[in-house]
Design a protein around this motif. Structure first.
Motif, PDB file in Angstrom:
ATOM      1  N   LYS A  13       0.756  -1.110   0.064  1.00  0.00           N
ATOM      2  CA  LYS A  13       0.050  -0.092   0.040  1.00  0.00           C
ATOM      3  C   LYS A  13       0.794   1.258   0.100  1.00  0.00           C
ATOM      4  CE  LYS A  13      -4.050   2.078   2.457  1.00  0.00           C
ATOM      5  NZ  LYS A  13      -5.055   1.733   3.591  1.00  0.00           N
ATOM      6  N   ILE A  14       0.736   2.003  -0.677  1.00  0.00           N
ATOM      7  CA  ILE A  14       1.416   3.408  -1.098  1.00  0.00           C
ATOM      8  C   ILE A  14       0.334   4.728  -0.512  1.00  0.00           C
ATOM      9  CG2 ILE A  14       2.446   4.979  -2.496  1.00  0.00           C
ATOM     10  CD1 ILE A  14       2.914   2.492  -4.417  1.00  0.00           C
ATOM     11  N   ASN A  15       0.895   5.283   0.247  1.00  0.00           N
ATOM     12  CA  ASN A  15       0.208   6.552   0.597  1.00  0.00           C
ATOM     13  C   ASN A  15       0.759   7.558  -0.360  1.00  0.00           C
ATOM     14  OD1 ASN A  15      -0.692   8.998   2.009  1.00  0.00           O
ATOM     15  ND2 ASN A  15       0.546   8.660   3.703  1.00  0.00           N
ATOM     16  N   ALA A 115      -3.669  13.956 -11.781  1.00  0.00           N
ATOM     17  CA  ALA A 115      -4.688  14.871 -11.496  1.00  0.00           C
ATOM     18  C   ALA A 115      -6.076  14.222 -11.718  1.00  0.00           C
ATOM     19  CB  ALA A 115      -4.747  16.174 -12.755  1.00  0.00           C
ATOM     20  N   GLY A 116      -5.924  13.047 -12.145  1.00  0.00           N
ATOM     21  CA  GLY A 116      -7.147  12.133 -12.433  1.00  0.00           C
ATOM     22  C   GLY A 116      -7.371  11.190 -11.539  1.00  0.00           C
ATOM     23  N   LEU A 117      -6.539  10.783 -10.280  1.00  0.00           N
ATOM     24  CA  LEU A 117      -6.428   9.848  -9.689  1.00  0.00           C
ATOM     25  C   LEU A 117      -7.792   9.708  -8.798  1.00  0.00           C
ATOM     26  CD1 LEU A 117      -3.111   9.926  -7.815  1.00  0.00           C
ATOM     27  CD2 LEU A 117      -3.953   8.333  -9.500  1.00  0.00           C
ATOM     28  N   ARG A 118      -8.637  10.864  -8.366  1.00  0.00           N
ATOM     29  CA  ARG A 118     -10.013  10.610  -7.816  1.00  0.00           C
ATOM     30  C   ARG A 118     -11.015  10.104  -8.617  1.00  0.00           C
ATOM     31  NH1 ARG A 118      -9.563  12.394  -2.786  1.00  0.00           N
ATOM     32  NH2 ARG A 118      -7.790  14.153  -2.368  1.00  0.00           N
ATOM     33  N   GLU A 119     -10.741  10.117  -9.883  1.00  0.00           N
ATOM     34  CA  GLU A 119     -11.814   9.511 -10.864  1.00  0.00           C
ATOM     35  C   GLU A 119     -11.575   7.823 -11.181  1.00  0.00           C
ATOM     36  OE1 GLU A 119     -13.417  11.534 -14.239  1.00  0.00           O
ATOM     37  OE2 GLU A 119     -12.229  13.402 -13.644  1.00  0.00           O
ATOM     38  N   ILE A 120     -10.283   7.492 -10.743  1.00  0.00           N
ATOM     39  CA  ILE A 120     -10.139   5.973 -11.231  1.00  0.00           C
ATOM     40  C   ILE A 120     -10.299   5.167  -9.812  1.00  0.00           C
ATOM     41  CG2 ILE A 120      -8.134   4.508 -11.962  1.00  0.00           C
ATOM     42  CD1 ILE A 120      -6.645   7.180 -13.148  1.00  0.00           C
ATOM     43  N   LYS A 121     -10.951   3.934 -10.184  1.00  0.00           N
ATOM     44  CA  LYS A 121     -11.393   3.011  -9.106  1.00  0.00           C
ATOM     45  C   LYS A 121     -10.136   2.104  -9.165  1.00  0.00           C
ATOM     46  CE  LYS A 121     -14.778   0.047  -7.655  1.00  0.00           C
ATOM     47  NZ  LYS A 121     -16.449  -0.442  -7.732  1.00  0.00           N
ATOM     48  N   LEU A 174      -7.318   2.251  -6.101  1.00  0.00           N
ATOM     49  CA  LEU A 174      -7.162   3.395  -5.777  1.00  0.00           C
ATOM     50  C   LEU A 174      -8.231   3.574  -4.492  1.00  0.00           C
ATOM     51  CD1 LEU A 174      -5.045   5.208  -7.101  1.00  0.00           C
ATOM     52  CD2 LEU A 174      -6.065   3.646  -8.535  1.00  0.00           C
ATOM     53  N   GLY A 175      -7.613   4.078  -3.328  1.00  0.00           N
ATOM     54  CA  GLY A 175      -8.723   4.270  -2.197  1.00  0.00           C
ATOM     55  C   GLY A 175      -9.001   5.486  -1.863  1.00  0.00           C
ATOM     56  N   SER A 179      -4.870   6.574  -0.956  1.00  0.00           N
ATOM     57  CA  SER A 179      -3.872   5.501  -1.096  1.00  0.00           C
ATOM     58  C   SER A 179      -3.969   4.573  -2.397  1.00  0.00           C
ATOM     59  CB  SER A 179      -3.957   4.574   0.057  1.00  0.00           C
ATOM     60  OG  SER A 179      -5.160   3.713  -0.043  1.00  0.00           O
ATOM     61  N   MET A 180      -2.945   3.896  -2.745  1.00  0.00           N
ATOM     62  CA  MET A 180      -2.902   2.876  -3.843  1.00  0.00           C
ATOM     63  C   MET A 180      -2.112   1.932  -3.287  1.00  0.00           C
ATOM     64  SD  MET A 180      -1.107   3.815  -7.605  1.00  0.00           S
ATOM     65  CE  MET A 180       0.434   3.118  -7.084  1.00  0.00           C
TER      66      MET A 180
END
Length: 210
Positions: A13-15, A115-121, A174-175, A179-180
């Protein structure tokens, strides 16, 4: 420092808040595949090995699709600001395949725009042998997931002995907590569609070629 996921099911898990990349250019996430074309084994088995890197992706609104090296042939590739089957960096899905590579040395790279991480599940990273016999143990293939300011995550594939040409290498989740999580899969399948059925992507397929 690099962290190797050694067994299927191993996770790291990556912060993402630790990432030092403040800008889109410096903070992008990279998924890279390198491999060996076969060396002296080419003479023994009659062909070099050409791998392609790709991924399934799901956005949080339920959009699902895939990206891989077959999209670069016959004029099907595009720029990072174009929405094609190659993906797109500056717009949805914010995931972009940089291009086909036949050498294996620099490899193939998929980049994710922070910039798009919050859109990726979720993302399922895969590799398949486009050209050559399915001898994974001769490829010395390695997938690296790199996030600026964090430990690189490595999945090595060269010890595998499957005769199937398609490999689901790793999953990336993507949490909501920024987190990833990267998990090693390394499961083998006959083709894209067979892998899709195992991981429940529900896409339709037609025959592709370079």
């Amino acid at each position: 420092m690099a962290i190797e996921l050694e067994k299927s099911g191993d996770r790291h898990k990556i912060n993402l808040e630790k990432s030092t990349g403040a800008s889109v250019a410096s903070g992008e996430i990279k998924i890279n595949l390198t491999w060996s074309k076969g060396g002296f084994l080419k003479r023994l088995f009659g062909g070099e090995i050409d791998l392609d890197l790709g991924c399934f992706y799901e956005l949080r609104d339920g959009t699902k699709c895939l990206i891989d090296g077959l999209q670069f042939s016959k004029g099907r590739g595009g720029r990072r600001d174009q929405q094609t089957k190659q993906g797109c960096y500056t717009m949805r899905p914010f995931i972009w395949h940089k291009g086909d590579d036949r050498s294996g040395e620099s490899g193939e790279t998929i980049i994710v725009n922070p910039a798009g991480l919050r859109e990726i599940k979720r993302i399922t990273v895969y590799a398949f042998i486009y050209d050559g016999v399915a001898r994974w143990q001769q490829t010395d293939a390695v997938v690296r997931v790199s996030v600026p300011g964090c430990d690189e995550v490595i999945v090595k594939m060269g010890a595998q002995s499957s005769n199937k040409i398609f490999c689901a290498v790793a999953s990336i989740e993507l949490g909501a907590d920024n987190s990833m999580t990267v998990e090693k899969l390394v499961s083998f399948h006959d083709n894209h569609a067979a892998c899709d059925r195992v991981y429940g992507w529900g896409l339709s397929y037609v025959q592709g070629s370079k």
